[in-house]
Design a protein around this motif. Structure first.
Motif, short mmCIF file in Angstrom:
data_model
loop_
_atom_site.label_atom_id
_atom_site.label_comp_id
_atom_site.label_asym_id
_atom_site.label_seq_id
_atom_site.Cartn_x
_atom_site.Cartn_y
_atom_site.Cartn_z
N VAL A 113 1.71 1.49 3.96
CA VAL A 113 2.18 0.46 3.34
C VAL A 113 2.63 1.09 2.00
O VAL A 113 2.15 1.99 1.59
CB VAL A 113 1.12 -0.69 2.93
CG1 VAL A 113 0.66 -1.46 4.50
CG2 VAL A 113 -0.04 -0.05 2.20
N VAL A 114 3.54 0.24 1.22
CA VAL A 114 3.93 0.75 -0.07
C VAL A 114 3.16 0.41 -1.33
O VAL A 114 2.89 0.83 -2.46
CB VAL A 114 5.58 0.45 -0.49
CG1 VAL A 114 6.44 1.25 0.49
CG2 VAL A 114 5.74 -1.07 -0.37
N ILE A 115 2.36 -0.86 -0.94
CA ILE A 115 1.44 -1.29 -1.90
C ILE A 115 0.00 -1.81 -1.21
O ILE A 115 0.25 -2.54 -0.27
CB ILE A 115 1.94 -2.33 -2.59
CG1 ILE A 115 3.26 -2.26 -3.43
CG2 ILE A 115 1.20 -3.20 -3.86
CD1 ILE A 115 4.14 -3.13 -4.09
N ALA A 116 -1.08 -1.21 -1.64
CA ALA A 116 -2.36 -1.93 -1.08
C ALA A 116 -2.89 -2.70 -2.34
O ALA A 116 -2.99 -2.09 -3.36
CB ALA A 116 -3.21 -0.77 -0.67
N ALA A 117 -3.09 -4.11 -2.28
CA ALA A 117 -3.60 -4.80 -3.29
C ALA A 117 -4.96 -5.24 -3.00
O ALA A 117 -5.27 -5.56 -2.04
CB ALA A 117 -2.76 -6.13 -3.42
N ALA A 118 -5.69 -5.13 -4.44
CA ALA A 118 -7.05 -5.81 -4.26
C ALA A 118 -7.08 -7.25 -4.41
O ALA A 118 -6.61 -7.48 -5.64
CB ALA A 118 -8.10 -5.24 -5.33
N ARG A 195 6.28 -2.84 3.57
CA ARG A 195 4.88 -3.39 3.73
C ARG A 195 4.14 -3.48 2.75
O ARG A 195 3.98 -2.49 1.93
CB ARG A 195 4.44 -2.57 4.94
CG ARG A 195 5.20 -3.07 6.43
CD ARG A 195 4.59 -2.59 7.71
NE ARG A 195 4.33 -0.89 7.44
CZ ARG A 195 3.77 -0.45 8.54
NH1 ARG A 195 3.07 -0.96 9.31
NH2 ARG A 195 3.62 0.89 8.30
N VAL A 196 3.27 -4.48 2.52
CA VAL A 196 2.21 -4.55 1.62
C VAL A 196 1.00 -5.18 1.99
O VAL A 196 1.18 -6.28 3.20
CB VAL A 196 2.70 -5.67 0.23
CG1 VAL A 196 1.48 -6.05 -0.42
CG2 VAL A 196 4.08 -5.15 -0.39
N ALA A 197 -0.06 -4.71 1.79
CA ALA A 197 -1.43 -5.18 2.40
C ALA A 197 -2.53 -5.37 1.52
O ALA A 197 -2.13 -4.98 0.27
CB ALA A 197 -2.13 -4.11 3.39
N GLU A 198 -3.50 -5.96 1.67
CA GLU A 198 -4.53 -6.29 0.83
C GLU A 198 -6.03 -6.27 1.35
O GLU A 198 -6.20 -6.52 2.54
CB GLU A 198 -4.39 -7.99 0.27
CG GLU A 198 -4.60 -8.87 1.44
CD GLU A 198 -4.26 -10.21 0.53
OE1 GLU A 198 -3.93 -10.47 -0.47
OE2 GLU A 198 -4.15 -11.13 1.40
N ILE A 199 -6.88 -5.97 0.55
CA ILE A 199 -8.29 -6.30 0.82
C ILE A 199 -9.04 -7.05 -0.30
O ILE A 199 -8.52 -7.32 -1.14
CB ILE A 199 -8.90 -4.66 0.74
CG1 ILE A 199 -8.85 -4.17 -0.72
CG2 ILE A 199 -8.56 -3.89 1.86
CD1 ILE A 199 -9.61 -2.79 -0.82
N PRO A 200 -10.06 -7.72 0.22
CA PRO A 200 -10.46 -8.60 -0.82
C PRO A 200 -11.58 -7.82 -1.74
O PRO A 200 -12.02 -6.59 -1.62
CB PRO A 200 -11.58 -9.38 -0.01
CG PRO A 200 -11.93 -8.43 1.31
CD PRO A 200 -10.84 -7.80 1.60
#
Length: 251
Positions: A113-118, A195-200
């Motif tokens: 992914v290019v961005i992984a967001a919290a 692609r962008v993904a996230e975790i809580p």
């Protein structure tokens, strides 16, 4: 000197001695080889003596004078430009972010992914404290962008993100004032269909000091990038051209 896997970028402003426990928490929480770029605007900043003391003991900490001028957006941009790692993580100096999640965010970028967001607004995430207006606007923006803009994260406005440094250098950073970089880069990734993904994450209001977040004066810039996220797929060349037109040629 070991080449870092992650560059941690922290804009600092008059944190004073409070920066020391912040650095302790981050470096205790990160297991990957890292460098920590603490970017300050002014050599007279009260944070600098404590940064220099810490750097003398731990070479991973690098006090960096902002070369783009004052403001958190320019500090973050400068820090990412100076980073040596393939992944850059932006986090705050106020202790609101969970540093033990930095490794997890980096691994998502390593997976493609290019961005992984919290994300404070996905299942398992939470925001504790903070001004009601700021949190309400942030939640509305994040959830609407996720459901209607399909940007890949429910928390586009959160600054706590990991970025592919190649991606950031390709698209550039055009924000020049506040903390709108988070939503800017998410919007750019969406228009390029990357692609962008996230975790809580659980975000905690700072225990000491006061926030420098200026809701009303920065709101127009957030709205600009919010609207930019909606639109057809662009090539990198067309994205750069559209952003230049929108921002009047960039900063």
């Amino acid at each position: 000197m070991t080449v870092p896997i992650v560059s941690i970028v922290i804009p600092v402003y008059e944190e004073g001695e409070a920066i020391t426990p912040c650095l302790d928490r981050i470096l205790d929480g990160v297991r990957l080889p890292c460098e920590l770029l603490a970017v300050y605007d002014d050599p007279g900043d009260s944070t600098l003596p404590y940064l220099e003391q810490y750097a003398a003991k731990d070479p991973r900490v690098l006090p960096v004078l902002n070369g783009h001028g004052k403001g958190p957006a320019r500090a973050i941009r400068w820090g990412i430009e100076q980073s040596r790692a393939p992944v850059a993580v932006v986090t705050m100096a106020d202790g609101s972010d969970d540093p033990e999640q930095i490794d997890q965010l980096c691994k998502l970028v390593d997976r493609g992914v290019v961005i992984a967001a919290a994300s404070r607004y996905m299942s398992g995430g939470q925001q504790i404290g903070g001004p009601m207006l700021k949190s309400t606007l942030s939640r509305l923006a994040g959830l609407s962008l996720y459901w209607f803009g399909r940007v890949g994260t429910r928390d586009a406005t959160n600054s706590f993100k990991a970025y592919s440094t190649d991606f950031v250098r390709d698209v550039g950073i055009d924000s020049d004032t506040g903390f709108e970089i988070g939503i800017e880069l998410v919007a750019k990734a969406k228009r390029l269909r990357l692609r962008v993904a996230e975790i809580p994450t659980i975000w905690l209001e700072r225990a000491k000091g006061t926030s420098s977040f200026q809701v009303m004066s920065w709101l127009p810039r957030y709205l600009q990038w919010y609207c930019f996220a909606f639109g057809p797929k662009l090539t990198l060349e067309h994205l750069r051209a559209q952003v230049a037109t929108m921002t009047g040629g960039g900063s």
